[in-house]
Design a protein around this motif. Sequence first.
Motif, short mmCIF file in Angstrom:
data_model
loop_
_atom_site.label_atom_id
_atom_site.label_comp_id
_atom_site.label_asym_id
_atom_site.label_seq_id
_atom_site.Cartn_x
_atom_site.Cartn_y
_atom_site.Cartn_z
N LEU A 60 0.63 -1.15 -0.08
CA LEU A 60 0.12 0.11 -0.12
C LEU A 60 0.77 1.38 -0.11
CD1 LEU A 60 -2.58 -0.99 2.76
CD2 LEU A 60 -2.80 -1.19 0.08
N GLY A 61 2.06 1.12 0.10
CA GLY A 61 2.95 2.18 0.22
C GLY A 61 2.82 3.20 1.47
N ILE A 62 2.47 2.46 2.66
CA ILE A 62 2.14 3.04 3.79
C ILE A 62 3.25 2.74 4.89
CG2 ILE A 62 -0.22 3.56 3.29
CD1 ILE A 62 -0.84 1.48 5.38
N ALA A 63 3.43 3.65 5.96
CA ALA A 63 4.12 3.41 6.98
C ALA A 63 3.65 3.01 8.19
CB ALA A 63 5.70 4.31 7.15
N PRO A 64 4.14 2.68 9.49
CA PRO A 64 3.62 2.62 10.68
C PRO A 64 2.88 3.92 11.06
CG PRO A 64 5.61 1.18 10.71
CD PRO A 64 5.58 1.98 9.54
N ASP A 65 3.55 5.16 10.57
CA ASP A 65 3.08 6.25 11.12
C ASP A 65 1.95 6.86 10.45
OD1 ASP A 65 4.40 7.00 8.92
OD2 ASP A 65 5.63 8.58 9.59
N HIS A 66 1.63 5.90 9.57
CA HIS A 66 0.38 6.67 8.53
C HIS A 66 -0.98 6.22 9.29
CE1 HIS A 66 -2.58 6.35 5.18
NE2 HIS A 66 -1.78 6.98 4.57
N ALA A 67 -1.99 7.11 9.23
CA ALA A 67 -3.37 6.97 10.08
C ALA A 67 -3.84 5.52 9.72
CB ALA A 67 -4.12 8.21 9.85
N ASP A 68 -3.98 5.22 8.41
CA ASP A 68 -4.52 3.82 8.23
C ASP A 68 -3.63 2.70 8.75
OD1 ASP A 68 -6.75 5.23 7.25
OD2 ASP A 68 -5.74 5.23 5.12
N PHE A 69 -2.48 2.84 9.16
CA PHE A 69 -1.61 1.55 9.01
C PHE A 69 -2.19 0.69 10.03
CE2 PHE A 69 1.97 -0.74 11.03
CZ PHE A 69 2.31 -1.41 9.87
N PRO A 70 -2.58 1.15 11.46
CA PRO A 70 -3.15 0.12 12.50
C PRO A 70 -4.34 -0.82 11.70
CG PRO A 70 -2.85 2.19 13.54
CD PRO A 70 -2.41 2.49 11.81
N ALA A 71 -5.32 -0.12 11.16
CA ALA A 71 -6.37 -0.91 10.71
C ALA A 71 -5.81 -2.04 9.54
CB ALA A 71 -7.58 -0.31 10.16
N ARG A 72 -5.13 -1.37 8.57
CA ARG A 72 -4.52 -2.47 7.50
C ARG A 72 -3.66 -3.72 7.96
NH1 ARG A 72 -8.11 0.07 6.36
NH2 ARG A 72 -8.14 2.04 4.93
N ARG A 73 -2.88 -3.14 9.32
CA ARG A 73 -2.21 -4.31 9.81
C ARG A 73 -3.15 -5.30 10.43
NH1 ARG A 73 0.14 -1.78 14.72
NH2 ARG A 73 -1.91 -2.06 15.48
N ASP A 74 -4.10 -4.87 11.23
CA ASP A 74 -4.99 -5.90 11.96
C ASP A 74 -5.54 -6.60 10.87
OD1 ASP A 74 -4.22 -4.37 14.40
OD2 ASP A 74 -6.10 -3.65 14.56
N TYR A 75 -6.06 -5.97 9.75
CA TYR A 75 -6.80 -7.07 8.80
C TYR A 75 -5.61 -7.99 8.08
CZ TYR A 75 -9.54 -8.65 4.92
OH TYR A 75 -10.05 -9.38 4.17
N PHE A 76 -4.42 -7.33 7.93
CA PHE A 76 -3.36 -8.42 7.50
C PHE A 76 -3.03 -9.58 8.39
CE2 PHE A 76 1.18 -9.37 7.96
CZ PHE A 76 1.63 -9.94 6.53
N LEU A 77 -2.88 -9.10 9.60
CA LEU A 77 -2.50 -10.27 10.93
C LEU A 77 -3.85 -11.10 10.74
CD1 LEU A 77 -0.70 -8.10 13.35
CD2 LEU A 77 0.36 -9.69 11.84
N GLU A 78 -5.03 -10.83 10.95
CA GLU A 78 -6.18 -11.44 11.07
C GLU A 78 -6.20 -12.74 9.75
OE1 GLU A 78 -11.07 -11.27 11.03
OE2 GLU A 78 -9.79 -9.72 10.85
N TYR A 79 -6.14 -12.10 8.65
CA TYR A 79 -6.03 -12.82 7.30
C TYR A 79 -4.80 -13.99 7.38
CZ TYR A 79 -6.24 -14.55 2.60
OH TYR A 79 -6.30 -15.16 1.27
N TYR A 80 -3.55 -13.34 7.76
CA TYR A 80 -2.32 -14.24 7.83
C TYR A 80 -2.61 -15.30 8.90
CZ TYR A 80 2.32 -15.86 8.33
OH TYR A 80 3.43 -16.63 8.51
N ARG A 81 -3.11 -15.14 10.13
CA ARG A 81 -3.38 -16.01 11.02
C ARG A 81 -4.19 -17.17 10.61
NH1 ARG A 81 -3.73 -19.97 12.98
NH2 ARG A 81 -3.88 -20.82 15.13
N ALA A 82 -5.16 -16.78 9.79
CA ALA A 82 -6.20 -17.91 9.50
C ALA A 82 -5.71 -18.74 8.02
CB ALA A 82 -7.54 -17.21 8.76
N ASN A 83 -4.68 -18.23 7.62
CA ASN A 83 -3.98 -18.84 6.23
C ASN A 83 -2.49 -19.04 6.39
OD1 ASN A 83 -6.54 -18.76 4.34
ND2 ASN A 83 -6.35 -16.77 5.49
#
Length: 222
Positions: A60-83
Motif C-alpha cells: 500500500l505504500g504506507i508506513a507505521p506512522d500512517h493513520a490507516d496503518f493500524p487498521a490495515r495491519r490488523d486485517y493483514f494479521l487476521e488474514y495471515y493467522r487464518a491462512n
Amino acid sequence: MSLKVKCVLFDLDGTLVDTAPDLGAAANAVRIQQGLEPLPLLIYRPVASAGARGLLKVALGIAPDHADFPARRDYFLEYYRANLSKLSVLFDGMAELLAGFERNGIRWGVVTNKPAWLTQPLMVEMNLAARAACAVSGDDVPKAKPAPDSILLACAQVGLSVSDCIYVGDDKRDIDAAKAAGMRSVAADWGYLGENGPIEGWQADAIARKPAELAHLLGMAL
C-alpha cells in the motif's frame, strides 16, 4: 566451522520455512479489501522477513506512522493467522537437512522475531513443533533481534552454551544477534536477504548457498 556443534538454531521466515507466499497473500488480501488488484507474490519476497511493516509498505505504500496503518495491519494479521500454512513450505533441501541432524544426534531449534501467537501454530501446522528443541519468539524476550536476548533464551531452553550452538539466518539482524550473543553464525543465502547489502558484508562466520552446504560446513553427510 567446528564439527562439535550440538544444536543448530534457525531463523524461521526465510531460513527454515518459505513463508513468503502466505505473507504475500495476506498483503494482497489487504489490497483487495481496498479495491486494488493483487501484486505478484515475488514482489513481496525481499520484505517477507520484515513483517506487516515491510509487507504493507510494498502493498500500500504506507508506513507505521500512517493513520490507516493500524487498521490495515490488523486485517493483514487476521488474514495471515487464518491462512498460516496454505502455501508455506520448507526450503528445498531443508527436510533432508533436519532429518540428517536427527540421525546424527544434532538438536535444532527456532529463534524468530515472529510473535509467539503466530510462531507456535505455524510450527504445529508445518509438523515441526514436536521435533524442535526450542522455538523462541520475538515477544518471549524483552528485546528481539538484533539484540541477543532470544538467542540466549534458546540456549537456556536447550541447556547448552553459546559455544555449543550456531545460528543460521537470512537477514543481517540475525548475524548481528548471534555476534551480540557470542555465537557463531551462518548466513543463509537461500533466504529473503532483505535490504541489508551484500551478504558477504554481514560478517557471518560462514555463508551457505543452500541447506546442503550447511551440512557440509558441519562435516555431516546427507
